[in-house]
Motif scaffolding. Structure first.
Motif, short mmCIF file in Angstrom:
data_model
loop_
_atom_site.label_atom_id
_atom_site.label_comp_id
_atom_site.label_asym_id
_atom_site.label_seq_id
_atom_site.Cartn_x
_atom_site.Cartn_y
_atom_site.Cartn_z
N ALA A 154 65.10 28.34 -72.12
CA ALA A 154 64.89 27.30 -70.93
C ALA A 154 65.52 28.08 -69.79
O ALA A 154 65.33 27.32 -68.77
CB ALA A 154 65.60 26.14 -71.41
N ASN A 155 65.81 29.29 -69.62
CA ASN A 155 66.33 29.82 -68.49
C ASN A 155 67.66 29.46 -68.04
O ASN A 155 67.66 28.86 -66.78
CB ASN A 155 65.16 30.03 -67.41
CG ASN A 155 65.40 31.08 -66.48
OD1 ASN A 155 66.10 31.91 -66.62
ND2 ASN A 155 64.76 30.88 -65.16
N GLN A 156 68.47 28.65 -68.69
CA GLN A 156 69.75 28.07 -68.21
C GLN A 156 70.98 28.97 -68.73
O GLN A 156 70.87 29.76 -69.52
CB GLN A 156 69.87 26.84 -69.17
CG GLN A 156 68.88 25.70 -68.91
CD GLN A 156 68.94 24.63 -69.70
OE1 GLN A 156 69.69 24.53 -70.93
NE2 GLN A 156 68.51 23.54 -69.24
N TYR A 157 71.84 28.85 -67.86
CA TYR A 157 72.89 29.77 -67.85
C TYR A 157 74.15 28.72 -67.74
O TYR A 157 74.30 27.68 -67.01
CB TYR A 157 73.21 30.76 -66.74
CG TYR A 157 72.14 31.72 -66.74
CD1 TYR A 157 72.32 33.04 -67.41
CD2 TYR A 157 70.85 31.49 -66.32
CE1 TYR A 157 71.27 33.79 -67.85
CE2 TYR A 157 69.86 32.49 -66.39
CZ TYR A 157 70.28 33.63 -67.18
OH TYR A 157 69.10 34.57 -67.03
N THR A 158 75.13 28.95 -68.64
CA THR A 158 76.35 28.23 -68.97
C THR A 158 77.54 28.85 -68.02
O THR A 158 77.94 29.78 -68.32
CB THR A 158 76.67 27.54 -70.37
OG1 THR A 158 75.57 27.22 -70.62
CG2 THR A 158 77.71 26.74 -70.18
N PHE A 159 78.59 28.08 -67.30
CA PHE A 159 79.67 28.66 -66.66
C PHE A 159 80.87 27.71 -66.90
O PHE A 159 80.47 26.43 -66.65
CB PHE A 159 79.44 28.79 -65.15
CG PHE A 159 78.44 29.94 -64.86
CD1 PHE A 159 78.85 31.34 -64.69
CD2 PHE A 159 77.16 29.59 -64.67
CE1 PHE A 159 77.81 32.29 -64.53
CE2 PHE A 159 76.24 30.59 -64.34
CZ PHE A 159 76.51 31.96 -64.25
N ARG A 160 81.93 28.04 -66.83
CA ARG A 160 83.11 27.33 -66.69
C ARG A 160 83.53 27.23 -65.19
O ARG A 160 83.18 28.32 -64.56
CB ARG A 160 84.45 27.89 -67.25
CG ARG A 160 84.52 27.50 -68.64
CD ARG A 160 85.88 27.73 -69.23
NE ARG A 160 86.12 27.47 -70.55
CZ ARG A 160 87.28 27.41 -71.02
NH1 ARG A 160 88.25 27.62 -70.32
NH2 ARG A 160 87.43 26.90 -72.44
#
Length: 99
Positions: free
Chosen positions: A27-33
């Motif tokens: 889904a072209n998603q990136y996760t960050f804190r």
């Protein structure tokens, strides 16, 4: 747009898990804190300034603290805030590239 010190204070670190890698490819998603006080608009501005990409959508999640025990000692793991960022079509980040 140039990145300033406030943008680096908003993004803490990328979240590298199997689930985040799956979302990166599918889904072209990136996760960050992110910082606890960061809003969706601030996260979007920080990502666009630091990585020079276009952000389509930002979802922010407050992760609760978890109780932990080790024998007779008890405590808790601190909670945090994370953001799932969807980039525009055809754009990627080098932060979470597979090796």
């Amino acid at each position: 747009m140039s990145a300033n010190i406030n943008h680096f204070n908003i993004l803490r670190q990328p979240v590298i898990t199997e689930k985040s890698y799956t979302a990166t490819g599918a889904a072209n998603q990136y996760t960050f804190r992110v910082a606890r006080e960061a809003s969706k608009a601030q996260v979007k501005a920080a990502i666009e300034a630091i990585f020079e990409v276009n952000v389509d959508k930002v979802q922010v999640i407050n992760m609760p603290s978890k109780p932990k025990r080790r024998g007779a000692q008890s405590g808790s793991r601190s909670g945090y805030r994370k953001a799932v960022v969807r980039l525009a079509e055809g754009q990627t980040l080098e932060v979470a590239e597979e090796v």
